[in-house]
Design a protein around this motif. Sequence first.
Motif, PDB file in Angstrom:
ATOM      1  N   THR A  25      62.485  55.574  72.668  1.00 51.90           N
ATOM      2  CA  THR A  25      62.985  56.949  72.572  1.00 51.90           C
ATOM      3  C   THR A  25      63.271  57.336  71.130  1.00 51.90           C
ATOM      4  O   THR A  25      63.536  58.498  70.833  1.00 51.90           O
ATOM      5  N   LEU A  26      63.253  56.360  70.239  1.00 53.33           N
ATOM      6  CA  LEU A  26      63.462  56.549  68.802  1.00 53.33           C
ATOM      7  C   LEU A  26      64.866  57.059  68.468  1.00 53.33           C
ATOM      8  O   LEU A  26      65.076  57.689  67.449  1.00 53.33           O
ATOM      9  N   LYS A  27      65.807  56.770  69.321  1.00 53.58           N
ATOM     10  CA  LYS A  27      67.190  57.098  68.975  1.00 53.58           C
ATOM     11  C   LYS A  27      67.757  56.066  68.005  1.00 53.58           C
ATOM     12  O   LYS A  27      68.664  56.368  67.225  1.00 53.58           O
ATOM     13  N   THR A  28      67.212  54.854  68.079  1.00 54.98           N
ATOM     14  CA  THR A  28      67.632  53.790  67.166  1.00 54.98           C
ATOM     15  C   THR A  28      66.405  53.072  66.620  1.00 54.98           C
ATOM     16  O   THR A  28      65.323  53.111  67.220  1.00 54.98           O
ATOM     17  N   ILE A  29      66.573  52.414  65.489  1.00 52.47           N
ATOM     18  CA  ILE A  29      65.503  51.632  64.863  1.00 52.47           C
ATOM     19  C   ILE A  29      66.107  50.331  64.344  1.00 52.47           C
ATOM     20  O   ILE A  29      67.216  50.321  63.797  1.00 52.47           O
ATOM     21  N   LYS A  30      65.360  49.252  64.499  1.00 50.62           N
ATOM     22  CA  LYS A  30      65.781  47.985  63.912  1.00 50.62           C
ATOM     23  C   LYS A  30      65.396  47.953  62.442  1.00 50.62           C
ATOM     24  O   LYS A  30      64.250  48.242  62.084  1.00 50.62           O
ATOM     25  N   THR A  59      68.321  41.203  61.103  1.00 52.86           N
ATOM     26  CA  THR A  59      68.151  42.625  61.393  1.00 52.86           C
ATOM     27  C   THR A  59      69.407  43.208  62.020  1.00 52.86           C
ATOM     28  O   THR A  59      70.281  42.483  62.507  1.00 52.86           O
ATOM     29  N   GLU A  60      69.460  44.508  61.994  1.00 56.41           N
ATOM     30  CA  GLU A  60      70.508  45.239  62.691  1.00 56.41           C
ATOM     31  C   GLU A  60      69.900  46.519  63.244  1.00 56.41           C
ATOM     32  O   GLU A  60      68.840  46.967  62.787  1.00 56.41           O
ATOM     33  N   THR A  61      70.544  47.081  64.240  1.00 58.46           N
ATOM     34  CA  THR A  61      70.059  48.306  64.868  1.00 58.46           C
ATOM     35  C   THR A  61      70.912  49.477  64.407  1.00 58.46           C
ATOM     36  O   THR A  61      72.140  49.445  64.526  1.00 58.46           O
ATOM     37  N   LEU A  62      70.236  50.503  63.877  1.00 60.21           N
ATOM     38  CA  LEU A  62      70.929  51.692  63.390  1.00 60.21           C
ATOM     39  C   LEU A  62      70.415  52.927  64.117  1.00 60.21           C
ATOM     40  O   LEU A  62      69.282  52.942  64.615  1.00 60.21           O
ATOM     41  N   SER A  63      71.233  53.956  64.164  1.00 59.74           N
ATOM     42  CA  SER A  63      70.756  55.235  64.675  1.00 59.74           C
ATOM     43  C   SER A  63      69.647  55.725  63.757  1.00 59.74           C
ATOM     44  O   SER A  63      69.581  55.352  62.579  1.00 59.74           O
ATOM     45  N   VAL A  64      68.769  56.567  64.290  1.00 59.40           N
ATOM     46  CA  VAL A  64      67.604  56.976  63.522  1.00 59.40           C
ATOM     47  C   VAL A  64      68.006  57.666  62.220  1.00 59.40           C
ATOM     48  O   VAL A  64      67.354  57.479  61.179  1.00 59.40           O
ATOM     49  N   ASN A  65      69.071  58.436  62.237  1.00 60.22           N
ATOM     50  CA  ASN A  65      69.502  59.131  61.017  1.00 60.22           C
ATOM     51  C   ASN A  65      70.034  58.161  59.968  1.00 60.22           C
ATOM     52  O   ASN A  65      69.795  58.329  58.769  1.00 60.22           O
ATOM     53  N   HIS A  66      70.740  57.141  60.424  1.00 65.58           N
ATOM     54  CA  HIS A  66      71.296  56.169  59.485  1.00 65.58           C
ATOM     55  C   HIS A  66      70.249  55.161  59.003  1.00 65.58           C
ATOM     56  O   HIS A  66      70.486  54.429  58.037  1.00 65.58           O
ATOM     57  N   ILE A  76      61.830  53.237  55.386  1.00 69.47           N
ATOM     58  CA  ILE A  76      61.786  54.304  56.383  1.00 69.47           C
ATOM     59  C   ILE A  76      62.001  55.644  55.685  1.00 69.47           C
ATOM     60  O   ILE A  76      63.078  55.919  55.154  1.00 69.47           O
ATOM     61  N   ALA A  77      60.956  56.467  55.671  1.00 72.42           N
ATOM     62  CA  ALA A  77      60.995  57.749  54.970  1.00 72.42           C
ATOM     63  C   ALA A  77      61.249  58.887  55.956  1.00 72.42           C
ATOM     64  O   ALA A  77      60.871  58.800  57.126  1.00 72.42           O
ATOM     65  N   PRO A  78      61.872  59.979  55.510  1.00 73.86           N
ATOM     66  CA  PRO A  78      62.130  61.121  56.399  1.00 73.86           C
ATOM     67  C   PRO A  78      60.860  61.675  57.041  1.00 73.86           C
ATOM     68  O   PRO A  78      60.872  62.071  58.208  1.00 73.86           O
ATOM     69  N   ALA A  79      59.752  61.711  56.285  1.00 75.22           N
ATOM     70  CA  ALA A  79      58.509  62.263  56.833  1.00 75.22           C
ATOM     71  C   ALA A  79      58.037  61.457  58.034  1.00 75.22           C
ATOM     72  O   ALA A  79      57.522  62.014  59.011  1.00 75.22           O
ATOM     73  N   ALA A  80      58.198  60.139  57.981  1.00 77.76           N
ATOM     74  CA  ALA A  80      57.769  59.294  59.095  1.00 77.76           C
ATOM     75  C   ALA A  80      58.602  59.574  60.340  1.00 77.76           C
ATOM     76  O   ALA A  80      58.077  59.654  61.454  1.00 77.76           O
ATOM     77  N   ILE A  81      59.907  59.736  60.161  1.00 74.01           N
ATOM     78  CA  ILE A  81      60.782  60.009  61.303  1.00 74.01           C
ATOM     79  C   ILE A  81      60.461  61.373  61.914  1.00 74.01           C
ATOM     80  O   ILE A  81      60.377  61.524  63.139  1.00 74.01           O
ATOM     81  N   GLU A  82      60.257  62.379  61.069  1.00 76.53           N
ATOM     82  CA  GLU A  82      59.930  63.711  61.576  1.00 76.53           C
ATOM     83  C   GLU A  82      58.632  63.679  62.371  1.00 76.53           C
ATOM     84  O   GLU A  82      58.520  64.269  63.454  1.00 76.53           O
ATOM     85  N   TYR A  83      57.657  62.980  61.846  1.00 81.51           N
ATOM     86  CA  TYR A  83      56.371  62.868  62.531  1.00 81.51           C
ATOM     87  C   TYR A  83      56.531  62.200  63.897  1.00 81.51           C
ATOM     88  O   TYR A  83      56.023  62.693  64.913  1.00 81.51           O
ATOM     89  N   LEU A  84      57.252  61.093  63.947  1.00 78.88           N
ATOM     90  CA  LEU A  84      57.440  60.364  65.201  1.00 78.88           C
ATOM     91  C   LEU A  84      58.180  61.209  66.233  1.00 78.88           C
ATOM     92  O   LEU A  84      57.846  61.199  67.425  1.00 78.88           O
ATOM     93  N   GLN A  85      59.165  61.950  65.795  1.00 78.54           N
ATOM     94  CA  GLN A  85      59.916  62.802  66.720  1.00 78.54           C
ATOM     95  C   GLN A  85      59.035  63.903  67.295  1.00 78.54           C
ATOM     96  O   GLN A  85      59.158  64.264  68.473  1.00 78.54           O
ATOM     97  N   GLN A  86      58.130  64.428  66.498  1.00 84.06           N
ATOM     98  CA  GLN A  86      57.247  65.473  67.002  1.00 84.06           C
ATOM     99  C   GLN A  86      56.199  64.906  67.948  1.00 84.06           C
ATOM    100  O   GLN A  86      55.781  65.574  68.895  1.00 84.06           O
TER     101      GLN A  86
END
Length: 496
Positions: free
Chosen positions: A487-492, A429-436, A462-472
């Motif tokens: 904080t969801l700034k990064t995801i493994k 695994t690796e850790t990426l920023s949420v956007n990447h 990892i789909a955009p809809a899932a990230i948007e939902y989690l951020q809200q």
Amino acid sequence: MQSQDRMPLLEALTTSAQRYHAPFYAPGHKQGQGIPQPLAELLGMSVFRADLPELPELDNLFAPAGVIQEAQQLAATAFGAKQTWFLVNGSTCGVMAAILATCGVGDKILLPRNIHQSAIAGLVLSGAIPVFINPEYDPSTDLAGSVTPAAVAAALAKHPDTKAAMVVYPTYHGVCGNLEAIAELVHQHHIPLLVDEAHGAHLSFHPDLPASALSAGADLTIQSTHKVLGAMTQASMLHIQTQQVDAQRLSKALQLLQSTSPSYLLLASLDAARQQMALYGEQLMSRTLQLADDARDRINRISGLSVLEFDHTHGFYDLDRTRLTVRVSGLGLSGFEADEILHQQLGVTAELPTSEHLTFILSLGNTQADIDKLVQSFTTISNEYYPAQQPTAWQELLQSWKAHFLYIHPSSFTICPYLSPRQAFFAPTETLSVNHALDHICAELICPYPPGIPALMPGEIIAPAAIEYLQQVLALGGSITGCSDPTLKTIKVVSC
């Protein structure tokens, strides 16, 4: 037939605790003689005198032939099972063992999307492949119901090679699906129905409660006896009632997952809780239901509040009335804000806060004084916050969220599994920023509260809809569990 009056394990433990002898065995405190004084002052010495290991007269949890065997047989009779196992690692180990006992590497298992994270651990351990079914969801209340028989039938038709099905019954909020119909569908495919009944150990003991999982046709059920009955925290039971589940394989799975030094305090508490319910269960549940109905009626009359009621829509087939889910958003407060006020200022503690609700567990241990305190505290909050003078920032955000809720709620996600949970767990695994991290394979279980339905599973894209939902969810005051960065700034993610 054995008498339900007896508590063979508790009786044997009591005798052993009172017997004077020189203890040259673990645990190291030697029946409390070496216990730290502050702990002894908190708990008293009797609990440590009974903190004993597998002495000959106390039987062996993994090869029961004496008092544990007798206690488990009594429990099976009391709960309507063919065979019962006592669990000292909570229902978590029971859920994992159920999956290990019915599925192997590459086998498919039907699961609701709002399954407990222990089931995901079971998938990792077994190598089974999940076929997820979304539970019904009511956006007007922000609560998930149960999976429907129609959804189960569709999944079985699409995946006829499925080896087992697992459902949650009841949900955290007390919502019960049509388990009898689901059981009939599952059995038509000659596979076992496994039930996470962690919140339903009391259902067998009163006719006005929803049917228990076993009486509705489950082949195996796991109950957190400690959650709603009189057992100690972490003490649970697993029951089977058919030959659809291999009992020997199940026992082996439990040996893999349970401590080899089981607490006899927990085991004895299961024996005592069984005896209490077998003898007095209906009486205790009648009183609990009366308290719950009293609380429901009085809270519903408080301005700005409403209690979840039975509804045939959105996966509601029945409702456990001992579970109170109170909607507080009418006060201009989130569930998290109301929970903080109740706990820190008014001396009332809920089981679960969500964006709009607070859920309270009523059990045989609650009293009329508890109900009066709850109602009085809600009245105090209502007097201060109702009616809301103007929309709060939280309310404005919530309304904005609901305006396009169907787009971002997990029930609308297209589930895109790429790897099995086991493959994703063991992959580099690796850790990426949420956007990447978008379009990568998730390596974590990411579960938001509210509403408690996992948005991302290990092995899914990892789909955009899932990230948007989690951020809200985070913006509304909820929390994210299961991931390395809440904080969801990064995801493994799984390394490419």
